[in-house]
Design an enzyme around this catalytic site. Structure first.
Site, PDB file in Angstrom:
ATOM      1  N   PHE A 107       0.821  -1.220   0.000  1.00 57.10           N
ATOM      2  CA  PHE A 107       0.000   0.000   0.000  1.00 57.10           C
ATOM      3  C   PHE A 107       0.847   1.260   0.000  1.00 57.10           C
ATOM      4  O   PHE A 107       0.374   2.333  -0.368  1.00 57.10           O
ATOM      5  CB  PHE A 107      -0.954  -0.010   1.202  1.00 57.10           C
ATOM      6  CG  PHE A 107      -0.414   0.653   2.436  1.00 57.10           C
ATOM      7  CD1 PHE A 107       0.357  -0.040   3.333  1.00 57.10           C
ATOM      8  CD2 PHE A 107      -0.689   1.994   2.693  1.00 57.10           C
ATOM      9  CE1 PHE A 107       0.844   0.571   4.472  1.00 57.10           C
ATOM     10  CE2 PHE A 107      -0.208   2.623   3.827  1.00 57.10           C
ATOM     11  CZ  PHE A 107       0.566   1.910   4.715  1.00 57.10           C
ATOM     12  N   LYS A 108       2.102   1.148   0.396  1.00 57.63           N
ATOM     13  CA  LYS A 108       2.940   2.343   0.489  1.00 57.63           C
ATOM     14  C   LYS A 108       3.157   3.011  -0.867  1.00 57.63           C
ATOM     15  O   LYS A 108       3.522   4.173  -0.936  1.00 57.63           O
ATOM     16  CB  LYS A 108       4.250   2.003   1.176  1.00 57.63           C
ATOM     17  CG  LYS A 108       4.005   1.649   2.640  1.00 57.63           C
ATOM     18  CD  LYS A 108       5.281   1.396   3.400  1.00 57.63           C
ATOM     19  CE  LYS A 108       5.000   1.225   4.884  1.00 57.63           C
ATOM     20  NZ  LYS A 108       4.237   0.001   5.183  1.00 57.63           N
ATOM     21  N   ASP A 109       2.890   2.283  -1.953  1.00 55.96           N
ATOM     22  CA  ASP A 109       2.975   2.892  -3.277  1.00 55.96           C
ATOM     23  C   ASP A 109       2.040   4.096  -3.413  1.00 55.96           C
ATOM     24  O   ASP A 109       2.342   5.035  -4.148  1.00 55.96           O
ATOM     25  CB  ASP A 109       2.603   1.871  -4.361  1.00 55.96           C
ATOM     26  CG  ASP A 109       3.710   0.848  -4.586  1.00 55.96           C
ATOM     27  OD1 ASP A 109       4.887   1.179  -4.357  1.00 55.96           O
ATOM     28  OD2 ASP A 109       3.385  -0.282  -4.993  1.00 55.96           O
TER      29      ASP A 109
END
Ligand SMILES: *Cc1c(COP(=O)(O)O)cnc(C)c1O
Length: 482
Positions: A107-109
Site C-alpha cells: 500500500f505504500k505505493d
C-alpha cells in the site's frame, strides 16, 4: 492551509515547506492548522486520480491544482493497472480494500509514487536548488516503495536502511536489486526501531547537516512522518466509501468501519483525517500483531514501549514506537505543550500516560485489537477456505481483529500487501509444504490457490543484486554522510 509542529516550535509553514523539511525543527511532526471540509456530493463520482487531486489539493493549497491533477493522473493510472482503490467483497458486510496493485505490491505505493512529485514541485515553489538527500528507515515495504518512487529523479538522492533479517527474502531482493544512479541500500544489524532511531538521530545531528550543507545537500525523509506521505493515503478512504455507497452496501450518509493493520500509525491516521473532513466513518479499528503497544495504549491511555520486541510474520507492523500517533495526540488534545511533554517522557522513560479527556476522545473514534502469528495463520486459512479470498500476513491480522470488532456497519479491512510478498508464511498457513526459497513458494502458492503472482515479484528471481552491505546501527551516520 498552514502547517504547524505538533510540539509548538514551528508555525505558519506552507505545505511545500512542510514536505521539503519532513520533520519540524523542534522534532515534532507537521500537521495542518485545520481540517478542510469534504464535498462528498461533488466528489462521489470522480475517478481515483480526479479524487486524489481534490483531496490532496484541499490540504496542499499552495500547489497549482493543474499540477496536482497531472501528477495524480500520472501516478494512479497505468502504474496501478487501473485498480487504484480496488474494493473486493469478501463476504456479507465484509470488504477488502486492496491497496497492493501498485508497482511494489504494497500500500505504500499510494504515498510514495506521488510524494516524490510533491517534493520536486515543492522545491520549485520555494526556489530551492540544493540536492535533497532522502534517508529512509524501513521495516520492509517502505524501502522498496520509496526507492521506486525516487529513483532517477533530478536533484534527489535516496539511502534506505532496513533491519537485517527483519524482512522477507522478496522484500530484501526488491530493495537490493533497485536500479538508478541516485539510490543506496544498507542492511542494519538490528531491528526496525534500531534503524529508525539511527536515522532520526542523523536528522537531529547539527554537525551532519553542516557537513552536507557545505556540499550543497539537505536531508529530508520519506518515512510516514512526512506530511507528503500521509496526505495521499486519505484519498482511498473516500474512494472506498463512494464505491460501497454505489453498490448499495449501505445508504448514502451511513457510516462505514475500517480495520487497519497498523505499524507506524500512518495508514489508520489517514482515515481519521477523512473522518474529520466529514466522511461518515464509524470506527477506525487499529489492528496490531504481538507488538501490541497500540492496543494497550488505546485501551488504557498508557503508551509503554518498554517491552520485548517480537519478530513476527507481519514485519511491517513490528514497531514499538509508532511515530504518527503524535499527530493524533495533537489533534485530540489540541495542545502542543502536552504533546511535547508526552514525547519528552517517551524519549526519556519509554512511556507516558495521556489525560482522561484525550483518552476518551481517542476511544470515541478508535477501536483496537491484536492477533499473534498463529491466529493470523488461522485467519489466512479460514478466509481462503470459506471465502476463497487469499490475503497476506499483515491483512490477516486485520481480518482477525475485524471479526472481534464488527458492528452493524459495513467493515472494510485495508489489505496492505500482496500475499505473494510473503509466500512462505501464506503457504504454511494454508497447510502446504514450504520450500526454502520464496520463489519456489510463490509457484507452490499459485498451484495451491490458482492465484497468480504479480509480475513485479516473479521477475525478481532473475534481477542482478546491486546492494549487499550490512552496517552496525552506529554506522548509519557515516553511511548517511557518504
Ligand atoms: C507499512 C505497512 C503496514 C503498516 O502501516 P502504518 O502506516 O505503518 O501503520 C501494514 N502492512 C503493510 C504490508 C505495510 O507495508
Amino acid at each position: 492551509m498552514e502547517y504547524q509542529s505538533t510540539r509548538g516550535g514551528s508555525t505558519g509553514v506552507s505545505a511545500a515547506e512542510a514536505i521539503v523539511r519532513g520533520l519540524a525543527p523542534d522534532g515534532g511532526l507537521y500537521v495542518p492548522a485545520a481540517f478542510p471540509k469534504a464535498d462528498l456530493d461533488a466528489w462521489r463520482s470522480l475517478s481515483y486520480p480526479e479524487l486524489a487531486a481534490k483531496v490532496v489539493g484541499s490540504f496542499l493549497t499552495d500547489y497549482d491544482p493543474a499540477f496536482l491533477q497531472a501528477a495524480a493522473a500520472d501516478t494512479y493510472g497505468d502504474a496501478f493497472g487501473g485498480r487504484a482503490g480496488h474494493v473486493e467483497q469478501v463476504r456479507g458486510g465484509l470488504y477488502a480494500l486492496e491497496l497492493w496493485h501498485g508497482p511494489t505490491c504494497a500500500f505504500k505505493d499510494y504515498a510514495l509514487q506521488l510524494m516524490p512529485k510533491l517534493l520536486v514541485q515543492g522545491k520549485k515553489n520555494l526556489h530551492r536548488t540544493e540536492t535533497t538527500r532522502i534517508l529512509v528507515a524501513t521495516s520492509g515495504d517502505t524501502g522498496k516503495a520509496a526507492l521506486a518512487g525516487y529513483a532517477g529523479l533530478e536533484g534527489i538522492q535516496i539511502a534506505v536502511f532496513y533491519p537485517n533479517a527483519g524482512t522477507s527474502e522478496i522484500q530484501r531482493l526488491q530493495m537490493a536489486t533497485q536500479q538508478g544512479d541516485n539510490v543506496a541500500v544498507f542492511a542494519v544489524d538490528g531491528n526496525f526501531d534500531d534503524a529508525q532511531t539511527g536515522v532520526k538521530r542523523v536528522f537531529a545531528d547539527a554537525d551532519v547537516a553542516a557537513q552536507l550543507e557545505a556540499r550543497g545537500i539537505r536531508l529530508s525523509s520519506a518515512n510516514s512522518i512526512n506530511w507528503g506521505r500521509l496526505v495521499p493515503q486519505i484519498v482511498y478512504y473516500f474512494y472506498t466509501y463512494f464505491r460501497l455507497a454505489e453498490t448499495g452496501a449501505m445508504a448514502w450518509g451511513q457510516t462505514v468501519d475500517f480495520c487497519v493493520p497498523t505499524g507506524n500509525f500512518g495508514d489508520i491516521l489517514a482515515g481519521y483525517y477523512a473522518k474529520r473532513m466529514g466522511l461518515p466513518v464509524g470506527r477506525l479499528v487499529c489492528a496490531s500483531n504481538e507488538n501490541n503497544v497500540l492496543t494497550d495504549f488505546i485501551r488504557t491511555g498508557t503508551y509503554d514501549a518498554r517491552r520485548a520486541f517480537h519478530k513476527t510474520a507481519s514485519p511491517s507492523m513490528d514497531i514499538l514506537i509508532s511515530s504518527n500517533l503524535e499527530r493524533l495526540l495533537y489533534h485530540v488534545s489540541g495542545s502542543a505543550e502536552k504533546v511535547a511533554g508526552w514525547m519528552g517522557q517517551l524519549a526519556a522513560e519509554g512511556r507516558y500516560t495521556v489525560d482522561a479527556g484525550t483518552l476518551a476522545a481517542i476511544q470515541e473514534s478508535f477501536g483496537c485489537g491484536w492477533a499473534d502469528d498463529a491466529q493470523g495463520a488461522e485467519e489466512i486459512r479460514t478466509r481462503f477456505e470459506q471465502d476463497h479470498y487469499l490475503c497476506d500476513t499483515h491483512t490477516a491480522v486485520a481480518f482477525r481483529v475485524a471479526d472481534d470488532c464488527r458492528g452493524t456497519a459495513p467493515m472494510v479491512v485495508l489489505s496492505t500487501a500482496s500475499p505473494f510478498k510473503f509466500p512462505r508464511d501464506v503457504l504454511r498457513a494454508l497447510g502446504g509444504d514450504v520450500p526454502e526459497s520464496d520463489f519456489d513458494a510463490m509457484d507452490a502458492l499459485t498451484a495451491k490457490t490458482g492465484c497468480q503472482a504479480p509480475a513485479a515479484l516473479a521477475e525478481l528471481k532473475t534481477r542482478p543484486v546491486r546492494f549487499t552491505e550490512t552496517i552496525a546501527p552506529g554506522a548509519i551516520r557515516d553511511a548517511a554522510l557518504r
